[in-house]
Design a protein around this motif. Structure first.
Motif, PDB file in Angstrom:
ATOM      1  N   TRP A   1       0.725  -1.200   0.056  1.00  0.00           N
ATOM      2  CA  TRP A   1       0.050   0.074  -0.003  1.00  0.00           C
ATOM      3  C   TRP A   1       1.118   1.194   0.020  1.00  0.00           C
ATOM      4  N   ASN A   2       1.999   1.248   0.952  1.00  0.00           N
ATOM      5  CA  ASN A   2       2.756   2.406   0.873  1.00  0.00           C
ATOM      6  C   ASN A   2       3.407   2.690  -0.554  1.00  0.00           C
ATOM      7  N   ILE A   3       4.002   1.694  -1.168  1.00  0.00           N
ATOM      8  CA  ILE A   3       4.655   1.787  -2.286  1.00  0.00           C
ATOM      9  C   ILE A   3       3.826   2.345  -3.240  1.00  0.00           C
ATOM     10  N   ALA A   4       2.708   1.599  -3.256  1.00  0.00           N
ATOM     11  CA  ALA A   4       1.672   2.075  -4.455  1.00  0.00           C
ATOM     12  C   ALA A   4       1.111   3.674  -4.217  1.00  0.00           C
ATOM     13  N   HIS A   5       1.095   3.935  -2.759  1.00  0.00           N
ATOM     14  CA  HIS A   5       0.574   5.120  -2.622  1.00  0.00           C
ATOM     15  C   HIS A   5       1.503   6.092  -3.002  1.00  0.00           C
TER      16      HIS A   5
ATOM     17  N   GLU B   1      -0.551  -7.250  -9.465  1.00  0.00           N
ATOM     18  CA  GLU B   1      -0.618  -5.846  -9.196  1.00  0.00           C
ATOM     19  C   GLU B   1       0.810  -5.289  -8.516  1.00  0.00           C
ATOM     20  N   VAL B   2       1.481  -6.432  -7.931  1.00  0.00           N
ATOM     21  CA  VAL B   2       2.809  -5.885  -7.325  1.00  0.00           C
ATOM     22  C   VAL B   2       3.639  -5.647  -8.599  1.00  0.00           C
ATOM     23  N   ASP B   3       3.641  -6.260  -9.597  1.00  0.00           N
ATOM     24  CA  ASP B   3       4.276  -6.108 -10.956  1.00  0.00           C
ATOM     25  C   ASP B   3       4.010  -4.954 -11.425  1.00  0.00           C
ATOM     26  N   LYS B   4       2.754  -4.447 -11.549  1.00  0.00           N
ATOM     27  CA  LYS B   4       2.111  -3.167 -12.087  1.00  0.00           C
ATOM     28  C   LYS B   4       2.598  -2.127 -11.279  1.00  0.00           C
ATOM     29  N   VAL B   5       2.527  -2.368 -10.023  1.00  0.00           N
ATOM     30  CA  VAL B   5       3.444  -1.041  -9.109  1.00  0.00           C
ATOM     31  C   VAL B   5       4.763  -0.734  -9.220  1.00  0.00           C
ATOM     32  N   LYS B   6       5.330  -2.049  -9.256  1.00  0.00           N
ATOM     33  CA  LYS B   6       6.813  -1.834  -9.542  1.00  0.00           C
ATOM     34  C   LYS B   6       7.206  -1.315 -11.095  1.00  0.00           C
ATOM     35  N   ALA B   7       6.464  -1.649 -11.933  1.00  0.00           N
ATOM     36  CA  ALA B   7       6.592  -1.186 -13.064  1.00  0.00           C
ATOM     37  C   ALA B   7       6.449   0.580 -13.206  1.00  0.00           C
ATOM     38  N   LEU B   8       5.384   0.957 -12.575  1.00  0.00           N
ATOM     39  CA  LEU B   8       5.062   2.236 -12.328  1.00  0.00           C
ATOM     40  C   LEU B   8       5.751   3.268 -11.633  1.00  0.00           C
ATOM     41  N   LEU B   9       6.749   2.566 -10.577  1.00  0.00           N
ATOM     42  CA  LEU B   9       7.855   3.366  -9.789  1.00  0.00           C
ATOM     43  C   LEU B   9       8.611   4.051 -10.725  1.00  0.00           C
ATOM     44  N   PHE B  10       9.058   3.372 -11.846  1.00  0.00           N
ATOM     45  CA  PHE B  10      10.057   4.336 -12.933  1.00  0.00           C
ATOM     46  C   PHE B  10       9.279   4.717 -14.074  1.00  0.00           C
ATOM     47  N   SER B  11       8.496   4.064 -14.490  1.00  0.00           N
ATOM     48  CA  SER B  11       7.879   4.492 -15.907  1.00  0.00           C
ATOM     49  C   SER B  11       7.181   5.822 -15.520  1.00  0.00           C
ATOM     50  N   THR B  12       6.405   6.214 -14.355  1.00  0.00           N
ATOM     51  CA  THR B  12       5.885   7.381 -14.185  1.00  0.00           C
ATOM     52  C   THR B  12       7.071   8.523 -13.920  1.00  0.00           C
TER      53      THR B  12
END
Length: 151
Positions: free
Chosen positions: A40-44, A85-96
Motif C-alpha cells: 500500500w505504501n509503495i503504491a501510494h 498488481e505488485v508487478d504493475k506497481v513496480k513498473a510504475l515506480l519508474f515509468s511514471t
C-alpha cells in the motif's frame, strides 16, 4: 540543487528493493499497530506523485481511477494484492518518473491548481509539487522501513 526527479529515483530504487526482497505474503501483511502494509505504501507514493504533478496541473495521469481510489490519501489496506498488481506497481515506480522527466523537458505543464496539503504546505506551483512529492515519499519510505522491521 539536485533535480527532484533524480531524488525520487533514488528513493524509488530503495522501494524497488523492498518489492524484490519480500514475499507476496510479507508485502500484504499489516503488522499490529499499523493500518497499511508495504505494498500500500509503495503504491501510494506512485498515486500521490501522479495526483500532485499531473492532476493539479490539469493533465491526464498515467494511472487509472481504480488505482487512485485504492491508494490515495485517506485510504487503507482493504484487500490482499496479487502478484500481477505488485508487478504493475513496480513498473510504475519508474515509468511514471521517466514520463514526468520527458514531460518536463517538453514543457507540457502550463497551469497549476493551488493545493493545501495535510501537512500544512500550500503547493502553489509545479516546482513546489515536485519538491513536496519527495518530502512525501521520504515519509512513506520511513513507514516502509518501520513496517519491514515489524514483519
Amino acid at each position: 540543487m539536485q533535480d527532484p526527479i533524480e531524488i525520487a529515483r533514488v528513493n524509488r530504487k530503495i522501494l524497488e528493493k523492498i518489492l524484490d526482497n519480500h514475499s507476496l505474503e510479507q508485502l500484504n501483511k499489516v503488522p499490529e499497530g499499523f493500518s497499511n502494509n508495504l505494498i500500500w505504501n509503495i503504491a501510494h507514493v506512485v498515486v500521490t506523485q501522479q495526483l500532485l504533478v499531473y492532476k493539479l496541473s490539469g493533465l491526464p495521469m498515467m494511472i487509472d481511477d481504480e488505482m487512485v481510489d485504492k491508494y490515495r490519501k485517506g485510504t487503507k489496506t482493504e484487500e490482499v494484492v496479487n502478484q500481477e498488481e505488485v508487478d504493475k506497481v513496480k513498473a510504475l515506480l519508474f515509468s511514471t518518473l521517466d514520463q514526468t522527466e520527458k514531460d518536463l523537458k517538453a514543457d507540457i505543464f502550463k497551469g497549476f491548481k493551488e493545493y493545501p496539503t495535510s501537512t500544512g504546505f500550500v503547493l502553489k506551483s509545479l516546482q513546489g509539487a515536485l519538491n513536496f512529492n519527495n518530502f512525501h515519499e521520504g515519509i512513506h519510505l520511513g513507514y516502509v522501513l518501520a513496517l519491514k522491521k515489524s514483519l
